[in-house]
Design an enzyme around this catalytic site. Sequence first.
Site, PDB file in Angstrom:
ATOM      1  N   ARG A 230       0.830  -1.215   0.000  1.00 51.61           N
ATOM      2  CA  ARG A 230       0.000   0.000   0.000  1.00 51.61           C
ATOM      3  C   ARG A 230       0.867   1.270   0.000  1.00 51.61           C
ATOM      4  O   ARG A 230       0.389   2.358  -0.296  1.00 51.61           O
ATOM      5  CB  ARG A 230      -0.960  -0.023   1.210  1.00 51.61           C
ATOM      6  CG  ARG A 230      -1.877   1.170   1.280  1.00 51.61           C
ATOM      7  CD  ARG A 230      -3.167   0.934   2.094  1.00 51.61           C
ATOM      8  NE  ARG A 230      -3.045   0.025   3.199  1.00 51.61           N
ATOM      9  CZ  ARG A 230      -2.521   0.318   4.397  1.00 51.61           C
ATOM     10  NH1 ARG A 230      -2.049   1.524   4.640  1.00 51.61           N
ATOM     11  NH2 ARG A 230      -2.482  -0.597   5.345  1.00 51.61           N
TER      12      ARG A 230
ATOM     13  N   TYR B 279     -15.532  18.556 -15.142  1.00 48.07           N
ATOM     14  CA  TYR B 279     -16.026  17.194 -15.350  1.00 48.07           C
ATOM     15  C   TYR B 279     -17.131  16.914 -14.334  1.00 48.07           C
ATOM     16  O   TYR B 279     -17.000  17.211 -13.140  1.00 48.07           O
ATOM     17  CB  TYR B 279     -14.871  16.197 -15.196  1.00 48.07           C
ATOM     18  CG  TYR B 279     -15.353  14.786 -15.013  1.00 48.07           C
ATOM     19  CD1 TYR B 279     -16.154  14.172 -15.971  1.00 48.07           C
ATOM     20  CD2 TYR B 279     -15.035  14.064 -13.865  1.00 48.07           C
ATOM     21  CE1 TYR B 279     -16.613  12.885 -15.788  1.00 48.07           C
ATOM     22  CE2 TYR B 279     -15.484  12.769 -13.680  1.00 48.07           C
ATOM     23  CZ  TYR B 279     -16.283  12.179 -14.648  1.00 48.07           C
ATOM     24  OH  TYR B 279     -16.743  10.906 -14.469  1.00 48.07           O
TER      25      TYR B 279
ATOM     26  N   ASP C  57      -6.682  20.553 -13.342  1.00 41.59           N
ATOM     27  CA  ASP C  57      -6.982  19.279 -14.002  1.00 41.59           C
ATOM     28  C   ASP C  57      -6.537  19.421 -15.454  1.00 41.59           C
ATOM     29  O   ASP C  57      -7.143  20.141 -16.244  1.00 41.59           O
ATOM     30  CB  ASP C  57      -8.487  18.974 -13.893  1.00 41.59           C
ATOM     31  CG  ASP C  57      -8.837  17.603 -14.469  1.00 41.59           C
ATOM     32  OD1 ASP C  57      -8.121  17.147 -15.383  1.00 41.59           O
ATOM     33  OD2 ASP C  57      -9.832  17.006 -14.019  1.00 41.59           O
TER      34      ASP C  57
ATOM     35  N   LYS D 267      -7.527   8.661 -19.412  1.00 41.77           N
ATOM     36  CA  LYS D 267      -7.797   9.259 -20.729  1.00 41.77           C
ATOM     37  C   LYS D 267      -6.542   9.227 -21.618  1.00 41.77           C
ATOM     38  O   LYS D 267      -6.091   8.166 -21.967  1.00 41.77           O
ATOM     39  CB  LYS D 267      -8.336  10.681 -20.549  1.00 41.77           C
ATOM     40  CG  LYS D 267      -9.370  10.824 -19.436  1.00 41.77           C
ATOM     41  CD  LYS D 267     -10.640  10.045 -19.703  1.00 41.77           C
ATOM     42  CE  LYS D 267     -11.708  10.425 -18.707  1.00 41.77           C
ATOM     43  NZ  LYS D 267     -12.551   9.383 -18.241  1.00 41.77           N
TER      44      LYS D 267
HETATM   45  C1  LIG Z   1     -11.407  16.112 -17.042  1.00 40.14           C
HETATM   46  C2  LIG Z   1     -11.614  14.922 -16.165  1.00 40.14           C
HETATM   47  N1  LIG Z   1     -11.113  14.928 -14.934  1.00 40.14           N
HETATM   48  C3  LIG Z   1     -11.285  13.877 -14.095  1.00 40.14           C
HETATM   49  C4  LIG Z   1     -11.998  12.766 -14.481  1.00 40.14           C
HETATM   50  C5  LIG Z   1     -12.193  11.625 -13.524  1.00 40.14           C
HETATM   51  O1  LIG Z   1     -11.276  10.634 -13.805  1.00 40.14           O
HETATM   52  P1  LIG Z   1     -11.551   9.053 -13.523  1.00 40.14           P
HETATM   53  O2  LIG Z   1     -12.691   8.651 -14.380  1.00 40.14           O
HETATM   54  O3  LIG Z   1     -10.225   8.439 -13.889  1.00 40.14           O
HETATM   55  O4  LIG Z   1     -11.864   8.937 -12.072  1.00 40.14           O
HETATM   56  C6  LIG Z   1     -12.529  12.713 -15.769  1.00 40.14           C
HETATM   57  C7  LIG Z   1     -13.295  11.516 -16.200  1.00 40.14           C
HETATM   58  O5  LIG Z   1     -13.982  11.545 -17.202  1.00 40.14           O
HETATM   59  C8  LIG Z   1     -12.333  13.824 -16.631  1.00 40.14           C
HETATM   60  O6  LIG Z   1     -12.851  13.836 -17.867  1.00 40.14           O
END
Ligand SMILES: Cc1ncc(COP(=O)(O)O)c(C=O)c1O
Length: 372
Positions: free
Chosen positions: A61, A112, A183, A208
């Site tokens: 972990r 998101y 992000d 992604k």
């Molecule tokens: C811009 C963005 N940030 C964060 C996330 C969340 O990531 P995860 O699906 O890997 O938890 C997403 C998921 O679609 C996203 O598009």
Amino acid sequence: MVSDADDHPDDASNAPENPVLRPATVAVTAGRPAHLPDEPLNTPVTLASTYVAGGDREYGRYANPTWSAFEEALGALEGGRALAFSSGLAVAATLFDLVGQGATVVAPRHSYNGTVMQLADLEARGRLQARLVDVTDPGALVAACDDAALVWIETPTNPALEVVDLPPVVEAAHAAGAYVVVDNTFATPLLQQPLDLGADLVVHSATKFIAGHSDVVMGVVVSRSDELFDVLKKRRDLVGNSPGPFEAWLALRGLRTLPVRLDRAQANAQELVRRLREHEAVSVVRYPGFGAIVAIELAQGGMAADLLTRSTRLWVHATSLGGVESTFERRRRWKSEPATIPDSLVRMSVGIEDVDDLWTDLAGALDALPAS
Ligand SMILES: Cc1ncc(COP(=O)(O)O)c(C=O)c1O
């Protein structure tokens, strides 16, 4: 004779011993084992819940060599120290937990949807106050930072594709003593390096573009400071929201080809944007000018968008984005997507296929939509 070294900075005879490597080289070379006889070129998947006592790792972990290889490579691309997590939203949860009870967190209203829902959940339970901002109004965004504890910026936003000019926001947030988190999932470190623009932390859904093949769920955060890195590492150790070793291996394998994938996907996106702007079924094309995500709005509304997503052969109707294959989705099919996202908006994640094949498939489906 006068040296012409200044005119030829890349001349091998004048190259410094440790030249600064460009991102495409870093993506391929960072996080590799040492070049020693019989060492593998790639860090293998280490499946281990525990390690022989007496070293730095101790327990599965706390540490894993496959995570470390991925973290070294991604950290080198973003210019900070990276920590891998089990998902992008696992990173978000860890970062929102940095703020004190009842503190204010600023975020784009079109972040998101999962991030917005997580903030709403925390707010509903009295944990923090979420201040969601329309980032197309830069003055409002800067003003919103006033008494914030954490400013979360997603740029471009998902799926509205709004872009934030980071330096003024960083300045206002830091004046308030807030952390600035960016992000960077849509831009990737190849198109935007927020730590260089003053952000404290960069976040990716590695699910992604980083992993890039629609087969991994993983997240990563990159810190500019050792102090914040240590805080986040401690949180990950205590909570256990770390990735599986195989996910980390897949994400690193994907990262190796990010520069060529993104080049191709971006070129495809730019060409499709040019053609989509000419198509009469499309009323709006949203594209920030870079990256491989495009959003279109259909002149005939939400039902036409649903029809479009069911009428193609190459374009797959699927959520998520950033894979080698082209996918698209009407975002308002999700009840939680805000009403400020147009009903007919279709988010398109452009892949690396032949652009003419992509266009033929898409244009055929657009042409077949019923007229008003
Ligand atoms: C811009 C963005 N940030 C964060 C996330 C969340 O990531 P995860 O699906 O890997 O938890 C997403 C998921 O679609 C996203 O598009």
